[in-house]
Enzyme design. Sequence first.
Site, mmCIF file in Angstrom:
data_model
loop_
_atom_site.group_PDB
_atom_site.id
_atom_site.type_symbol
_atom_site.label_atom_id
_atom_site.label_comp_id
_atom_site.label_asym_id
_atom_site.label_seq_id
_atom_site.Cartn_x
_atom_site.Cartn_y
_atom_site.Cartn_z
ATOM 1 N N GLY A 173 -36.242 26.606 49.013
ATOM 2 C CA GLY A 173 -36.454 25.711 47.885
ATOM 3 C C GLY A 173 -36.585 26.518 46.609
ATOM 4 O O GLY A 173 -36.079 27.643 46.524
ATOM 5 N N SER A 174 -37.286 25.968 45.646
ATOM 6 C CA SER A 174 -37.353 26.611 44.332
ATOM 7 C C SER A 174 -38.322 27.795 44.331
ATOM 8 O O SER A 174 -39.248 27.870 45.154
ATOM 9 C CB SER A 174 -37.795 25.592 43.291
ATOM 10 O OG SER A 174 -39.119 25.195 43.560
ATOM 11 N N THR B 2 -42.066 26.661 43.841
ATOM 12 C CA THR B 2 -42.757 26.225 45.069
ATOM 13 C C THR B 2 -42.981 27.412 45.992
ATOM 14 O O THR B 2 -44.050 27.538 46.605
ATOM 15 C CB THR B 2 -41.948 25.131 45.783
ATOM 16 O OG1 THR B 2 -41.639 24.100 44.848
ATOM 17 C CG2 THR B 2 -42.711 24.543 46.945
ATOM 18 N N GLY B 3 -42.001 28.303 46.081
ATOM 19 C CA GLY B 3 -42.135 29.483 46.937
ATOM 20 C C GLY B 3 -43.362 30.299 46.562
ATOM 21 O O GLY B 3 -44.118 30.739 47.432
ATOM 22 N N GLU C 57 -36.504 31.673 51.072
ATOM 23 C CA GLU C 57 -35.140 31.571 50.536
ATOM 24 C C GLU C 57 -35.228 30.734 49.270
ATOM 25 O O GLU C 57 -35.348 29.499 49.343
ATOM 26 C CB GLU C 57 -34.214 30.904 51.563
ATOM 27 C CG GLU C 57 -33.966 31.736 52.803
ATOM 28 C CD GLU C 57 -33.017 32.912 52.572
ATOM 29 O OE1 GLU C 57 -32.580 33.145 51.429
ATOM 30 O OE2 GLU C 57 -32.734 33.608 53.563
ATOM 31 N N CYS D 57 -27.614 26.898 46.531
ATOM 32 C CA CYS D 57 -28.431 28.049 46.129
ATOM 33 C C CYS D 57 -27.556 29.214 45.728
ATOM 34 O O CYS D 57 -27.708 29.773 44.649
ATOM 35 C CB CYS D 57 -29.371 28.440 47.266
ATOM 36 S SG CYS D 57 -28.544 28.664 48.838
HETATM 37 P P1 NAD Z 1 -38.485 22.377 45.742
HETATM 38 O O1 NAD Z 1 -39.138 23.710 45.710
HETATM 39 O O2 NAD Z 1 -38.798 21.404 44.682
HETATM 40 O O3 NAD Z 1 -38.783 21.620 47.120
HETATM 41 C C1 NAD Z 1 -38.503 22.232 48.371
HETATM 42 C C2 NAD Z 1 -39.462 21.711 49.419
HETATM 43 O O4 NAD Z 1 -40.789 22.149 49.147
HETATM 44 C C3 NAD Z 1 -39.533 20.199 49.507
HETATM 45 O O5 NAD Z 1 -39.530 19.831 50.880
HETATM 46 C C4 NAD Z 1 -40.880 19.880 48.871
HETATM 47 O O6 NAD Z 1 -41.467 18.694 49.345
HETATM 48 C C5 NAD Z 1 -41.688 21.077 49.303
HETATM 49 N N1 NAD Z 1 -42.881 21.362 48.491
HETATM 50 C C6 NAD Z 1 -43.119 21.055 47.202
HETATM 51 N N2 NAD Z 1 -44.320 21.553 46.820
HETATM 52 C C7 NAD Z 1 -44.852 22.180 47.890
HETATM 53 C C8 NAD Z 1 -46.054 22.908 48.123
HETATM 54 N N3 NAD Z 1 -46.960 23.112 47.156
HETATM 55 N N4 NAD Z 1 -46.268 23.438 49.343
HETATM 56 C C9 NAD Z 1 -45.348 23.293 50.324
HETATM 57 N N5 NAD Z 1 -44.200 22.604 50.169
HETATM 58 C C10 NAD Z 1 -43.939 22.058 48.960
HETATM 59 O O7 NAD Z 1 -36.907 22.702 45.791
HETATM 60 P P2 NAD Z 1 -35.683 21.671 45.746
HETATM 61 O O8 NAD Z 1 -35.597 21.133 44.348
HETATM 62 O O9 NAD Z 1 -35.752 20.727 46.879
HETATM 63 O O10 NAD Z 1 -34.442 22.644 46.013
HETATM 64 C C11 NAD Z 1 -33.701 23.244 45.016
HETATM 65 C C12 NAD Z 1 -34.023 24.728 44.921
HETATM 66 O O11 NAD Z 1 -33.868 25.345 46.197
HETATM 67 C C13 NAD Z 1 -33.089 25.489 44.016
HETATM 68 O O12 NAD Z 1 -33.814 26.418 43.240
HETATM 69 C C14 NAD Z 1 -32.183 26.244 44.979
HETATM 70 O O13 NAD Z 1 -31.578 27.385 44.454
HETATM 71 C C15 NAD Z 1 -33.112 26.537 46.089
HETATM 72 N N6 NAD Z 1 -32.395 26.787 47.345
HETATM 73 C C16 NAD Z 1 -32.407 28.051 47.881
HETATM 74 C C17 NAD Z 1 -31.680 28.311 49.049
HETATM 75 C C18 NAD Z 1 -31.663 29.683 49.671
HETATM 76 O O14 NAD Z 1 -31.217 29.805 50.810
HETATM 77 N N7 NAD Z 1 -32.122 30.714 48.995
HETATM 78 C C19 NAD Z 1 -30.969 27.285 49.657
HETATM 79 C C20 NAD Z 1 -30.984 26.010 49.086
HETATM 80 C C21 NAD Z 1 -31.706 25.770 47.934
#
Ligand code: NAD
Length: 467
Positions: A219-220, A223-224, A241, A275
């Site tokens: 994810g983003s 959040t990571g 990731e 991503c």
């Molecule tokens: P996001 O970080 O908003 O959400 C991802 C997940 O995290 C969701 O399931 C969300 O409910 C959960 N989440 C939110 N807050 C949290 C917390 N405090 N604790 C635990 N979980 C929580 O990301 P998104 O908008 O769904 O995805 C887009 C982003 O993901 C982009 O930045 C993209 O580049 C990245 N991405 C990376 C890869 C990779 O392999 N590196 C692959 C796909 C997407």
Amino acid sequence: MMTTTTLLEEITTSEGQEIHDPATGELIGHAPLTSAADLDDAVARALHAQVSWAATPDGERQAALHAAADAVEAHAEELAQLLSREQGKPLNGPNARFEVGACVAWLRTAASIPVEPEVLVDDESGYAELHYRPLGVVGAIGPWNWPMMISIWQIAPSLRMGNTVVIKPSEYTPLSVLALVKVLNSALPADVLIAVPGDGSLGRKLTEHADIAKIMFTGSATTGKAIVKTAADTMKRMTMELGGNDAGIVLDDADPQAIAEDLFWGAFINTGQTCAALKRLYVPDSIYDEVCHALTEVAAKMPMGIGLEEQNVLGPLQNAKQRDIVARLVDAAKDSGARVLIGADPDEDAPGFFYPATLVADIDPQNPLVIEEQFGPALPIIRYTDLEQAIAWANGLEVGLGSSVWSSNPERATEVAARIEAGTTWINKHGAIDPRVPFGGAKQSGFGLEFGLQGLKEVAQPHVISR
Ligand code: NAD
């Protein structure tokens, strides 16, 4: 055999979270929501199931993953249609059917790679070998862009290595993951894989849970970083990731016509919501106009529309928030004097979160459309005269997921590739991930590897036995 309707009926509830089609606004169904007590129950069941799953011979776990892949193949079209409706991506092109096919490929590869103990020392001084033991219960948290494929990236290696999995899908695309998990579970023992739909607050509970041994997060970056903090208290293992802002550098010996279509799909795969998509393209002055022209010609012939209509290869953005980010960045680029080659100006009255495929030329290298992750169908094309400067720009951000170099000379391209700060640098292609080849981020794009033997080892506890 289950049909899409049956699958959808089986995973949806009469109340819960409303899920709408991003192309039309139509209500697809309600996704169930997981309470804190339900989450505890899911983790307890996965913890219990892990004991016998870890004791199951590796060959049987491999066979179970192949059976799960068979089940996905048997339901491929139903899964692709649901994915298309919920995520927005078209059935055709590198989109929904492709994503379901990738689920099968990643399952089978994770099932097939041999994992053997490694002999580290074997001489007169002694003997040491390294084993890879299961970790326990893996908590998987995913995004909305490739919801099925990324879930498989987390599930398949974890199960292969004797862990069980509790997976929390994105709140934007829970149905795709619930349907996939339903199909996988038709071939897996009870409770080795449990889906817990919910939002970020449920994700946070999963990352805090004492009985979760490892978090696999995609994810983003924002959040990571939050997860790294909450998971620290229980010293969880983590694979992160995160987002990227992949640079592509075209060298002056590249053939613009030959590379245009691969450049286009490198950037616009899944309508840019990927991503490791090409998110900023550096092109030398000597062939700048030709590359812009060739890319514009390719973009002009790619139909965008409702995913279920077979002719389309580009779809809507998955949600309004992401559409607005793309619109804001393109508007700011226009206001700064950059030149729109094609796209921009979406039809504000049309239903759905569509934004046209947009190419922006003659843009300042520090413009927000260049240095922020747009995560949508808008590619900035930056002109350069000095290759050293282009490499410095490519490396100038705090993220480094994928990247690419485009050239007719493989040796020269490889030399430039070696100087890029990223987890992967492709040559004359972009985003061409392979289940046998490790993938992961450099810098703030994350840590840990997925895919291949290295990916399997990441979901295991290394254990040295020495005598
Ligand atoms: P996001 O970080 O908003 O959400 C991802 C997940 O995290 C969701 O399931 C969300 O409910 C959960 N989440 C939110 N807050 C949290 C917390 N405090 N604790 C635990 N979980 C929580 O990301 P998104 O908008 O769904 O995805 C887009 C982003 O993901 C982009 O930045 C993209 O580049 C990245 N991405 C990376 C890869 C990779 O392999 N590196 C692959 C796909 C997407």
